[in-house]
Design an enzyme around this catalytic site. Sequence first.
Site, PDB file in Angstrom:
ATOM      1  CG  HIS A  17      10.506  90.123 119.201  1.00  0.00           C
ATOM      2  ND1 HIS A  17       9.795  89.206 119.941  1.00  0.00           N
ATOM      3  CD2 HIS A  17       9.596  90.678 118.364  1.00  0.00           C
ATOM      4  CE1 HIS A  17       8.542  89.204 119.571  1.00  0.00           C
ATOM      5  NE2 HIS A  17       8.386  90.090 118.628  1.00  0.00           N
ATOM      6  CD  GLU A  70       8.802  92.526 121.228  1.00  0.00           C
ATOM      7  OE1 GLU A  70       8.973  93.233 120.192  1.00  0.00           O
ATOM      8  OE2 GLU A  70       7.783  91.826 121.411  1.00  0.00           O
TER       9      GLU A  70
HETATM   10  O1  TA6 Z   1       6.573  92.392 118.887  1.00  0.00           O
HETATM   11  C1  TA6 Z   1       5.220  92.082 118.747  1.00  0.00           C
HETATM   12  C2  TA6 Z   1       4.956  91.662 117.322  1.00  0.00           C
HETATM   13  O2  TA6 Z   1       5.173  92.728 116.429  1.00  0.00           O
HETATM   14  C3  TA6 Z   1       3.545  91.115 117.248  1.00  0.00           C
HETATM   15  O3  TA6 Z   1       2.711  91.942 116.459  1.00  0.00           O
HETATM   16  C4  TA6 Z   1       3.733  89.711 116.653  1.00  0.00           C
HETATM   17  O4  TA6 Z   1       3.601  89.762 115.267  1.00  0.00           O
HETATM   18  C5  TA6 Z   1       5.141  89.384 117.113  1.00  0.00           C
HETATM   19  O5  TA6 Z   1       5.852  90.602 116.937  1.00  0.00           O
HETATM   20  C6  TA6 Z   1       5.780  88.206 116.436  1.00  0.00           C
HETATM   21  O6  TA6 Z   1       6.059  88.506 115.098  1.00  0.00           O
HETATM   22  P1  TA6 Z   1       6.699  87.315 114.190  1.00  0.00           P
HETATM   23  O7  TA6 Z   1       6.999  87.945 112.867  1.00  0.00           O
HETATM   24  O8  TA6 Z   1       7.940  86.848 114.917  1.00  0.00           O
HETATM   25  O9  TA6 Z   1       5.652  86.232 114.169  1.00  0.00           O
END
Ligand code: TA6
Length: 300
Positions: A169, A272
Amino acid sequence: MMINELNRKFGIEGHVSFQTGTGDLAKAVVTNQRASAEIYLHGAHVTSFQPHGSTPVLWLSDIAEYESEKAIRGGIPVIWPWFGPHPQDKTKPQHGFARVSEWELFDTTGLPDGRTRLRLQLKDNVATRTLWPHPFELELNITVGARLRIELTSRNTDQETVEIGGALHTYFNIGDITQITIEGLDGREYFDQLDSHRVKLQNGSISISEEVDRIYLDTVNECVITDPNLKRKIRVSAAGSRTTVIWNPWIDKSQRMADFPDEGYRTMVCIEATNAADDIYRVPPGGEHTLSQTISTEHI
Ligand code: TA6
């Protein structure tokens, strides 16, 4: 393991040493001929990568929380064994448990070409089995050189087939979100997570002027961020993944996240390498799956 024991067992002159990082969490500090990087054992979390003479490539929140039950905000969170909310049980942690687990350092290597490789491992334990009732071995290989390569290998040590999702991510450091473009996803369909997961089509390159949260499908190309402010391109390629997530929280969501500066959205974007949607892997007993991402920069 104590810092002095980590240095005794795994430190390599001219490559890697170990320090107590923020929140008293242990971190590896890589400095070799080509680049520097930092990796926390908590979550096997790469928090910085900087080729020598370049601007930091990864974005890291300056109000990130460095606590055992929290994921560090920024860098490269390891999302595993599911992406997003748990498919059946929303009470389970968003994005799985790997990024809030304490990983073991398996080995460190100074490679002949001057790059540095760290291998970290996570195996099932009481805590993971309450969240995901399967034995497993997870390995993260981090290779630091002029490029950064991250490989996440899942090994199924269970007697039954398991479904593996996840993501690397990655938060990228950019000069100004309103000035960058992202190439590589033209013509791809995507789930728009902000519009009831409707399927839409990407036309041309991506520019961002609002919250963006998209799962692109059937992605095989390299993504390229063109950043006129920092006068560079960031090239991001993936393997073992056919879905790519693009995310920027924009203003409101930035303000809702306690570990994310209100203005942080201006200088970051996530690209990601993901296994989600129709790109979940069914790994048979004794089988494995590797999800990888390779990151490089070039001056423009
Ligand atoms: O990758 C995008 C995502 O799924 C968004 O929806 C946002 O929630 C981000 O990940 C961050 O998630 P987190 O659980 O690290 O706050």
